[in-house]
Motif scaffolding. Structure first.
Motif, short mmCIF file in Angstrom:
data_model
loop_
_atom_site.label_atom_id
_atom_site.label_comp_id
_atom_site.label_asym_id
_atom_site.label_seq_id
_atom_site.Cartn_x
_atom_site.Cartn_y
_atom_site.Cartn_z
N SER A 10 -4.19 12.17 -13.71
CA SER A 10 -2.95 12.96 -13.74
C SER A 10 -2.25 12.82 -15.08
CB SER A 10 -2.00 12.50 -12.62
OG SER A 10 -2.57 12.72 -11.35
N TYR A 11 -2.10 11.57 -15.54
CA TYR A 11 -1.38 11.34 -16.80
C TYR A 11 -2.21 11.77 -18.01
CZ TYR A 11 2.23 8.92 -14.19
OH TYR A 11 3.25 8.63 -13.31
N ALA A 12 -3.54 11.72 -17.90
CA ALA A 12 -4.39 12.22 -18.99
C ALA A 12 -4.21 13.72 -19.16
CB ALA A 12 -5.85 11.88 -18.69
N VAL A 13 -4.20 14.45 -18.05
CA VAL A 13 -3.99 15.91 -18.08
C VAL A 13 -2.58 16.24 -18.60
CG1 VAL A 13 -3.80 18.00 -16.66
CG2 VAL A 13 -5.64 16.37 -16.23
N ILE A 14 -1.60 15.45 -18.15
CA ILE A 14 -0.22 15.65 -18.59
C ILE A 14 -0.10 15.48 -20.11
CG2 ILE A 14 2.11 14.66 -18.54
CD1 ILE A 14 1.63 14.07 -15.54
N LEU A 15 -0.67 14.39 -20.62
CA LEU A 15 -0.58 14.11 -22.06
C LEU A 15 -1.29 15.17 -22.88
CD1 LEU A 15 -1.10 10.21 -22.02
CD2 LEU A 15 1.03 11.45 -22.47
N LEU A 16 -2.41 15.67 -22.36
CA LEU A 16 -3.13 16.74 -23.07
C LEU A 16 -2.32 18.04 -23.09
CD1 LEU A 16 -6.80 16.20 -21.79
CD2 LEU A 16 -5.97 15.89 -24.13
N SER A 17 -1.65 18.32 -21.97
CA SER A 17 -0.87 19.56 -21.89
C SER A 17 0.40 19.51 -22.73
CB SER A 17 -0.50 19.85 -20.43
OG SER A 17 0.43 18.91 -19.96
N LEU A 25 -8.44 1.53 -6.22
CA LEU A 25 -9.25 2.19 -7.24
C LEU A 25 -9.08 3.71 -7.20
CD1 LEU A 25 -11.17 1.29 -9.47
CD2 LEU A 25 -13.08 1.70 -7.90
N ILE A 26 -9.11 4.29 -5.99
CA ILE A 26 -8.97 5.75 -5.87
C ILE A 26 -7.61 6.20 -6.39
CG2 ILE A 26 -8.74 7.66 -4.21
CD1 ILE A 26 -10.92 6.32 -2.53
N CYS A 27 -6.56 5.49 -5.97
CA CYS A 27 -5.20 5.85 -6.43
C CYS A 27 -5.07 5.67 -7.94
CB CYS A 27 -4.15 5.02 -5.69
SG CYS A 27 -3.96 5.47 -3.96
N PHE A 28 -5.67 4.61 -8.47
CA PHE A 28 -5.59 4.36 -9.90
C PHE A 28 -6.30 5.45 -10.70
CE2 PHE A 28 -6.94 2.14 -13.85
CZ PHE A 28 -5.67 1.86 -14.35
N VAL A 29 -7.47 5.88 -10.21
CA VAL A 29 -8.22 6.96 -10.87
C VAL A 29 -7.41 8.26 -10.86
CG1 VAL A 29 -10.26 8.45 -10.70
CG2 VAL A 29 -10.51 5.98 -10.47
N ILE A 30 -6.79 8.56 -9.70
CA ILE A 30 -5.95 9.77 -9.60
C ILE A 30 -4.79 9.69 -10.58
CG2 ILE A 30 -4.37 11.04 -8.08
CD1 ILE A 30 -6.21 10.23 -5.73
N LEU A 31 -4.17 8.52 -10.66
CA LEU A 31 -3.04 8.32 -11.58
C LEU A 31 -3.46 8.51 -13.03
CD1 LEU A 31 -1.44 5.24 -9.83
CD2 LEU A 31 -0.20 7.32 -10.38
N CYS A 49 0.83 -1.21 0.00
CA CYS A 49 0.00 0.00 0.00
C CYS A 49 0.86 1.26 0.00
CB CYS A 49 -0.92 -0.01 1.22
SG CYS A 49 -2.20 1.27 1.18
N THR A 50 1.99 1.21 0.72
CA THR A 50 2.92 2.35 0.71
C THR A 50 3.43 2.61 -0.70
OG1 THR A 50 3.62 1.84 2.98
CG2 THR A 50 5.07 3.27 1.68
N GLU A 51 3.73 1.53 -1.44
CA GLU A 51 4.19 1.68 -2.83
C GLU A 51 3.11 2.32 -3.70
OE1 GLU A 51 6.28 -0.83 -6.45
OE2 GLU A 51 6.57 -1.36 -4.36
N ILE A 52 1.86 1.93 -3.50
CA ILE A 52 0.75 2.51 -4.25
C ILE A 52 0.68 4.02 -4.02
CG2 ILE A 52 -1.78 2.69 -4.29
CD1 ILE A 52 -1.89 -0.35 -4.03
N PHE A 53 0.81 4.43 -2.76
CA PHE A 53 0.75 5.86 -2.43
C PHE A 53 1.95 6.62 -3.00
CE2 PHE A 53 -1.99 4.61 1.39
CZ PHE A 53 -3.17 5.00 0.76
N ILE A 54 3.13 6.02 -2.96
CA ILE A 54 4.32 6.69 -3.50
C ILE A 54 4.21 6.85 -5.01
CG2 ILE A 54 6.82 6.45 -3.90
CD1 ILE A 54 7.08 5.33 -1.10
N LEU A 55 3.69 5.84 -5.70
CA LEU A 55 3.47 5.94 -7.15
C LEU A 55 2.47 7.07 -7.46
CD1 LEU A 55 3.30 2.18 -8.16
CD2 LEU A 55 5.03 3.81 -8.89
N THR A 56 1.45 7.22 -6.61
CA THR A 56 0.46 8.29 -6.79
C THR A 56 1.11 9.66 -6.57
OG1 THR A 56 -1.23 6.78 -5.92
CG2 THR A 56 -1.82 9.09 -6.10
N VAL A 57 1.95 9.76 -5.56
CA VAL A 57 2.68 11.02 -5.28
C VAL A 57 3.60 11.36 -6.44
CG1 VAL A 57 4.48 12.01 -3.82
CG2 VAL A 57 2.53 10.87 -2.77
#
Length: 302
Positions: free
Chosen positions: A214-221, A205-211, A106-114
């Protein structure tokens, strides 16, 4: 009385065939050595290099450290069990392994999200990056990741330890996890199973949605970036996206639904306990010139 009647569990492992176990032993030992050596190299490189002092490498250093700890919870026991016939683990050892798997996972999931948030700020709000991603803020994010992992893990562990185990004691897995233990409990585990799936599923699920957002906005920008900036940003994000897919895919498959096939689950679990921690150093170094350059300087210095 029922809860204390089982003093140890028997791990059935990946295979009961002796020949296959010897092959798995060699492969697992090789993979674990790569995990420890590769991730340790990244930790040493980031700590000792003056060039790698940005938040991205600060988080990468902690991700590599968590990968070492995460694999070390399951891999050494799995490797040792390939050489013995009686693959037992004490009740306390089993619960400790369960806690470790969920804590570091779970710590790894949060760090990947950060890390995804860090890339979003760096690419989409570059002028505010130094004020938003200060050393103090980065430290708080890492501490928050550890605390979040601990809270999640303690919930899973306490729910499991409250169950009575009075036999059988054979776990169809190579490490102690929630779903295999729920199937061994000699009581109705429907409610506990729902809470366990809701807890793990909600975090994943929450972390995956955030990820994904984040990457969708990044790719659009990136459309407004120059060709050179676009390739550099995409190279960095490509590494993160690859790791996220390799880690979140199997985790989502295992923990977001009630388990029905343990043989299938333990094969999938190999991806996020062994394969992903082994590939992380390769993914981040092969696609990152700064890390490779710092490693070469460190090697020459030594």
């Amino acid at each position: 009385e029922n809860a204390s009647s089982v003093k140890e569990f028997i791990l059935l492992g990946l295979s009961e065939n002796q020949g296959v176990q010897k092959i798995f032993f060699v492969m697992s030992l090789f993979f674990y050595m790569i995990i420890v050596a590769g991730n340790l190299l990244i930790v040493i490189t980031v700590i000792s290099s003056q060039c790698l002092n940005s938040p991205m490498y600060f988080f990468l250093c902690y991700l590599s450290f968590v990968d070492i700890c995460y694999s070390s919870v399951t891999a050494p026991k799995m490797i040792a069990d390939f050489l013995v016939e009686n693959k037992t683990i004490s009740f306390v050892g089993c619960i400790a392994q369960l806690f470790g798997v969920h804590f570091f996972g779970c710590t790894e999931i949060f760090i990947l999200t950060v890390m995804a948030y860090d890339r979003y700020i760096a690419i989409c709000r570059p002028l505010h990056y130094t004020t938003l991603m200060t050393r103090r803020v980065c430290g708080q994010m890492v501490i928050g990741s550890w605390v979040g992992g601990f809270v999640h893990s303690i919930v899973q562990t306490l729910l499991t330890t409250q169950l009575p185990f009075c036999g059988p004691n054979k776990i169809d897995h190579y490490f102690c996890d929630v779903h295999p233990l729920l199937q061994l409990a000699c009581t109705d585990t429907y409610t506990v199973g729902i809470i366990v799936v809701a807890n793990s599923g909600m975090v994943t699920l929450i972390c995956f949605v955030i990820l994904v957002m984040s990457y969708a906005v990044i790719l659009l920008s990136l459309k407004s970036q120059t060709s050179e900036g676009w390739h550099k940003a995409l190279s960095t994000c490509g590494s993160h996206i690859t790791v996220v897919i390799l880690f979140f895919g199997p985790c989502t498959f295992i923990y977001i639904r009630p388990s029905s096939n343990l043989s299938e689950d333990k094969s999938v679990a190999l991806f996020y306990t062994v394969i992903t921690p082994m590939l992380n150093p390769l993914i981040y170094t092969l696609r990152n010139e700064e890390v490779k350059s710092s490693m070469r300087k460190l090697w020459r210095r030594k």
